[in-house]
Design an enzyme around this catalytic site. Sequence first.
Site, PDB file in Angstrom:
ATOM      1  N   SER A 252      41.317  11.264  49.398  1.00 44.81           N
ATOM      2  CA  SER A 252      40.544  10.709  48.290  1.00 44.81           C
ATOM      3  C   SER A 252      39.506   9.729  48.829  1.00 44.81           C
ATOM      4  O   SER A 252      39.684   9.155  49.914  1.00 44.81           O
ATOM      5  CB  SER A 252      41.477   9.980  47.314  1.00 44.81           C
ATOM      6  OG  SER A 252      40.756   9.198  46.384  1.00 44.81           O
TER       7      SER A 252
ATOM      8  N   TYR B 162      48.086   4.194  45.726  1.00 40.71           N
ATOM      9  CA  TYR B 162      47.396   5.470  45.924  1.00 40.71           C
ATOM     10  C   TYR B 162      46.514   5.424  47.167  1.00 40.71           C
ATOM     11  O   TYR B 162      46.511   6.363  47.976  1.00 40.71           O
ATOM     12  CB  TYR B 162      46.563   5.776  44.683  1.00 40.71           C
ATOM     13  CG  TYR B 162      45.776   7.052  44.715  1.00 40.71           C
ATOM     14  CD1 TYR B 162      46.414   8.278  44.777  1.00 40.71           C
ATOM     15  CD2 TYR B 162      44.386   7.038  44.639  1.00 40.71           C
ATOM     16  CE1 TYR B 162      45.686   9.462  44.774  1.00 40.71           C
ATOM     17  CE2 TYR B 162      43.652   8.219  44.634  1.00 40.71           C
ATOM     18  CZ  TYR B 162      44.304   9.422  44.703  1.00 40.71           C
ATOM     19  OH  TYR B 162      43.585  10.591  44.701  1.00 40.71           O
TER      20      TYR B 162
END
Length: 250
Positions: A143, A156
């Site tokens: 990401s 995350y």
Amino acid sequence: MRLEGKVAIVTGGGAGIGRATVDLFAREGARVVIAEYDRDTGQTALDAVTAAGGSAIFVQTDVSDEAQMAAMVGAAMDTWGRIDILHNNVGGSTENDGPIHSVSNDEFWLKMKVDVFGTWLGCRLVIPHMIAQGGGAIVNMTSVNAIIGARNRNAYAAAKGAVSSLTRALAVQYGRDGIRVNAVAPGRTLSQRVMARQGTRAASDIGDDSHLLGLIEPEEVARSVLYLATGESSKVTGHILVVDSGLTVQ
């Protein structure tokens, strides 16, 4: 038919980027293993591929469970005898994430278990088959949150940073075996999960001006995965392909 004759595993293949990748791989001639935790979305993805004339199997799979992952990989080998492509797609942030001083340890370990350990298991179980057959392509999902700072996504970001580092390490480890290992780092993508969080807001209203070319459709990320899975990227390994609509260049 850039994947004709190839066998591809897509984890989380029932929705979002995973579903878009399953559909694209099948259209390009791959025989696809849809590894999906949710039975309904996995079956729906399988039905769509077969209705369009493609070839696929669905194996209900929790990527953080080693026995289930081994069974899924075994099903791929039993059905088609080889695995050419592994797309470790499962992951994503949740609304329970947040700043490190307040986010729960359970949320942190959930991200590590699903995003990192799930990717680890996929590679650990598939790579021996790729070595035996003389090579393959692995595409992990990281990401932009592993590249730039972001608020309220601390767990995350930590998990996706680990996936990026693992990708580079495996590229070095297995390059001489003909195995290319890369990753895609999307910006904010209009998956079903993201859209559901936004309620009645239109897609054009989600996000901010940081995405210069607009927010990203799952199919746009899937096309990047396809590139890294094909021979068109035959000399690309250890690379993190950023698909972020200009977010990280500002």
